[in-house]
Enzyme design. Structure first.
Site, PDB file in Angstrom:
ATOM      1  N   GLY A  24      35.382  49.216  37.458  1.00 36.38           N
ATOM      2  CA  GLY A  24      35.574  47.883  38.019  1.00 36.38           C
ATOM      3  C   GLY A  24      34.991  46.862  37.063  1.00 36.38           C
ATOM      4  N   MET A  26      32.593  43.513  35.844  1.00 38.14           N
ATOM      5  CA  MET A  26      31.173  43.215  35.998  1.00 38.14           C
ATOM      6  C   MET A  26      30.916  42.654  37.396  1.00 38.14           C
ATOM      7  SD  MET A  26      30.509  41.526  32.235  1.00 38.14           S
ATOM      8  CE  MET A  26      28.730  41.582  32.291  1.00 38.14           C
ATOM      9  N   ASP A  27      29.727  42.929  37.913  1.00 39.63           N
ATOM     10  CA  ASP A  27      29.280  42.411  39.221  1.00 39.63           C
ATOM     11  C   ASP A  27      29.863  43.150  40.425  1.00 39.63           C
ATOM     12  OD1 ASP A  27      27.439  40.526  38.453  1.00 39.63           O
ATOM     13  OD2 ASP A  27      28.801  38.831  38.584  1.00 39.63           O
ATOM     14  N   GLY A  29      29.150  46.267  41.362  1.00 39.86           N
ATOM     15  CA  GLY A  29      28.236  47.232  41.954  1.00 39.86           C
ATOM     16  C   GLY A  29      28.264  48.628  41.367  1.00 39.86           C
ATOM     17  N   LYS A  30      28.748  48.776  40.130  1.00 42.55           N
ATOM     18  CA  LYS A  30      28.824  50.109  39.525  1.00 42.55           C
ATOM     19  C   LYS A  30      27.440  50.744  39.386  1.00 42.55           C
ATOM     20  CE  LYS A  30      30.953  48.571  35.891  1.00 42.55           C
ATOM     21  NZ  LYS A  30      31.068  47.170  36.336  1.00 42.55           N
ATOM     22  N   GLU A  98      27.503  53.060  32.410  1.00 43.87           N
ATOM     23  CA  GLU A  98      28.049  52.410  31.208  1.00 43.87           C
ATOM     24  C   GLU A  98      28.806  53.411  30.329  1.00 43.87           C
ATOM     25  OE1 GLU A  98      27.952  49.396  31.434  1.00 43.87           O
ATOM     26  OE2 GLU A  98      26.074  48.689  32.291  1.00 43.87           O
ATOM     27  N   ALA A  99      29.549  54.306  30.985  1.00 40.70           N
ATOM     28  CA  ALA A  99      30.256  55.360  30.248  1.00 40.70           C
ATOM     29  C   ALA A  99      31.353  54.810  29.348  1.00 40.70           C
ATOM     30  CB  ALA A  99      30.839  56.370  31.230  1.00 40.70           C
TER      31      ALA A  99
END
Length: 209
Positions: A24, A26-27, A29-30, A98-99
């Site tokens: 998804g 940024m922001d 919720g990952k 951050e894959a």
């Protein structure tokens, strides 16, 4: 031939792991989900590793904008993830935040962990960069993952439409050239990011002024 004898012809094997990719903008919720998943699995007595690369904190941590954080192992380009897990055995699962910034070879290694070592792999990251082009590691995850999930925490563009794409902003201007990976956040830094809907990302319209 009885049912039991037919089933007995299947050779025993170690349980396969699963490779899942949650993506998804940024922001959305990952990192929060990554931390929650690590907490839930650990509570059940499972043994895991938490990995990250280029976290917004600048350190070997997974941090969430809502204030959650956890120590993590920093992934560098020459780190062999299969070897890493072997050195920490026994390992039941790996959280990979951050894959999208990992190397393609490291994504292959994550698939090896699932297929040959019975390790469950949960990868989290962006799908595309500031130009709306896919990160190579994210593309490989789309190709290999058993399950792919777009996170449902809605991020809105300034116009109110769903924000799907990350824009890089330098000063007060959206840019479309430069290094693919430049670490920044959604704050007021000189180089920062804005989440925009497709229409306004394509138009370069930040809705400012």
């Amino acid at each position: 031939m009885t049912e039991s004898s037919a089933l007995s012809t299947v050779p025993p094997r170690t349980r396969d792991g699963v490779l899942r990719f949650y993506f998804g903008p940024m922001d959305c919720g990952k990192s929060t989900l990554a931390l929650q998943m690590n907490y839930n699995h650990g509570r059940q007595g499972r043994r895991g590793l938490v990995l990250t690369k280029h976290d917004r904190s600048g350190g070997p941590k997974v941090t969430s904008r809502i204030g959650l954080d956890s120590e993590a192992i920093e992934v560098v380009d020459d780190l062999d993830l299969v070897d890493l897990v072997r050195r920490h055995e026994p390992v039941d699962y790996v959280i990979c935040d951050e894959a999208c910034f990992y190397t393609v070879d490291q994504i292959e290694q994550l698939a090896d962990l699932a297929d040959h070592h019975g390790v469950d792999v949960y990868a989290f990251g962006l799908a595309s960069d500031f130009r709306s082009q896919m990160f190579p590691a994210a593309q490989r995850l789309f190709e290999l993952a058993d399950e792919i999930s777009r996170l449902q925490v809605e991020v809105l563009c300034w116009c109110g439409r769903p924000g799907l794409l990350n824009a890089r902003v330098v000063g007060d201007r959206m840019v479309r050239t430069g290094e693919q990976v430049v670490i920044g956040d959604t704050d007021a830094a000189p180089i920062r990011y804005r989440v925009l809907c497709r229409r306004h990302h394509r138009a370069g319209d930040l809705g400012e002024g």
